[in-house]
Design a protein around this motif. Structure first.
Motif, PDB file in Angstrom:
ATOM      1  N   GLN A   2       1.590   5.710  -1.263  1.00  0.00           N
ATOM      2  CA  GLN A   2       1.184   7.004  -1.770  1.00  0.00           C
ATOM      3  C   GLN A   2       2.420   7.668  -2.366  1.00  0.00           C
TER       4      GLN A   2
ATOM      5  N   ILE B  32      -0.860  10.222  -6.101  1.00  0.00           N
ATOM      6  CA  ILE B  32      -1.568   8.956  -5.941  1.00  0.00           C
ATOM      7  C   ILE B  32      -1.711   8.723  -4.441  1.00  0.00           C
ATOM      8  N   THR B  33      -2.949   8.598  -3.979  1.00  0.00           N
ATOM      9  CA  THR B  33      -3.191   8.474  -2.540  1.00  0.00           C
ATOM     10  C   THR B  33      -3.556   7.058  -2.113  1.00  0.00           C
ATOM     11  N   ASP B  34      -4.107   6.276  -2.998  1.00  0.00           N
ATOM     12  CA  ASP B  34      -4.544   4.918  -2.657  1.00  0.00           C
ATOM     13  C   ASP B  34      -3.880   3.904  -3.573  1.00  0.00           C
ATOM     14  N   GLY B  35      -2.560   3.906  -3.606  1.00  0.00           N
ATOM     15  CA  GLY B  35      -1.838   2.993  -4.479  1.00  0.00           C
ATOM     16  C   GLY B  35      -1.724   1.602  -3.884  1.00  0.00           C
ATOM     17  N   VAL B  36      -1.792   0.610  -4.769  1.00  0.00           N
ATOM     18  CA  VAL B  36      -1.640  -0.790  -4.374  1.00  0.00           C
ATOM     19  C   VAL B  36      -0.674  -1.453  -5.355  1.00  0.00           C
TER      20      VAL B  36
ATOM     21  N   SER C 240      -1.528  -0.285  -9.193  1.00  0.00           N
ATOM     22  CA  SER C 240      -2.777   0.391  -9.505  1.00  0.00           C
ATOM     23  C   SER C 240      -2.996   1.452  -8.448  1.00  0.00           C
ATOM     24  N   GLY C 241      -3.764   2.461  -8.789  1.00  0.00           N
ATOM     25  CA  GLY C 241      -4.003   3.505  -7.812  1.00  0.00           C
ATOM     26  C   GLY C 241      -4.952   4.559  -8.323  1.00  0.00           C
ATOM     27  N   THR C 242      -5.442   5.351  -7.417  1.00  0.00           N
ATOM     28  CA  THR C 242      -6.289   6.481  -7.757  1.00  0.00           C
ATOM     29  C   THR C 242      -5.666   7.721  -7.160  1.00  0.00           C
TER      30      THR C 242
ATOM     31  N   ASP D  12       0.881  -1.166   0.000  1.00  0.00           N
ATOM     32  CA  ASP D  12       0.000   0.000   0.000  1.00  0.00           C
ATOM     33  C   ASP D  12       0.916   1.212   0.000  1.00  0.00           C
TER      34      ASP D  12
END
Length: 144
Positions: free
Chosen positions: A35, A78-82, A126-128, A33
């Protein structure tokens, strides 16, 4: 003469496949996880942090750097990267430079996905996030 004969016999058995191959460590499933935020004007740079957790109980906090160049302009966060790793034998193998090539266009809220490699280790990201960007960039995704 006995040791020489035994050594030759073992070598011949190994060449014929009679000896078992060395055991390969079981693959470990690891997830990160993270950012990241950064900018680009021809040269792309971003920094961030994250936490890697593996199914064998290992975990590690990491620092992330992205660098490269190309025809790219923008600012991104990117705050919610996986990230999902494959080909990993232990958590220590995730550190290093991953090859990175991307084409990107985004405005306001955006989402992205890409797969990077480092030898036998692959990292699916991936991320948003938010920001604006456009371009083609080549460089490195670095986990320290």
């Amino acid at each position: 003469m006995g040791k020489t004969w035994l050594g030759c016999a073992l070598l011949a058995a190994a060449a014929c496949g009679a000896l078992p191959a060395p055991a390969r460590a079981a693959e470990v499933s690891c997830k990160m996880d993270f950012q990241v935020s950064g900018w680009s004007v021809f040269y792309q740079t971003a920094t961030g942090s994250g936490t890697v957790r593996c199914d064998n109980g290992q975990s590690m906090h990491v620092r992330i750097r992205v660098k490269g160049g190309g025809l790219t302009f923008g600012k991104t966060r990117i705050t919610d990267g996986v990230g999902k790793f494959s080909g990993v034998g232990s958590i220590g193998e995730i550190k290093g430079h991953y090859a990175n090539a991307q084409v990107h266009v985004g405005a306001e809220k955006s989402a992205a996905a890409q797969v990077l490699t480092k030898g036998n280790v692959s990292l699916a990201l991936s991320g948003t996030g938010e920001g604006w960007n456009i371009g083609i960039a080549f460089g490195a995704f670095i986990i320290e």
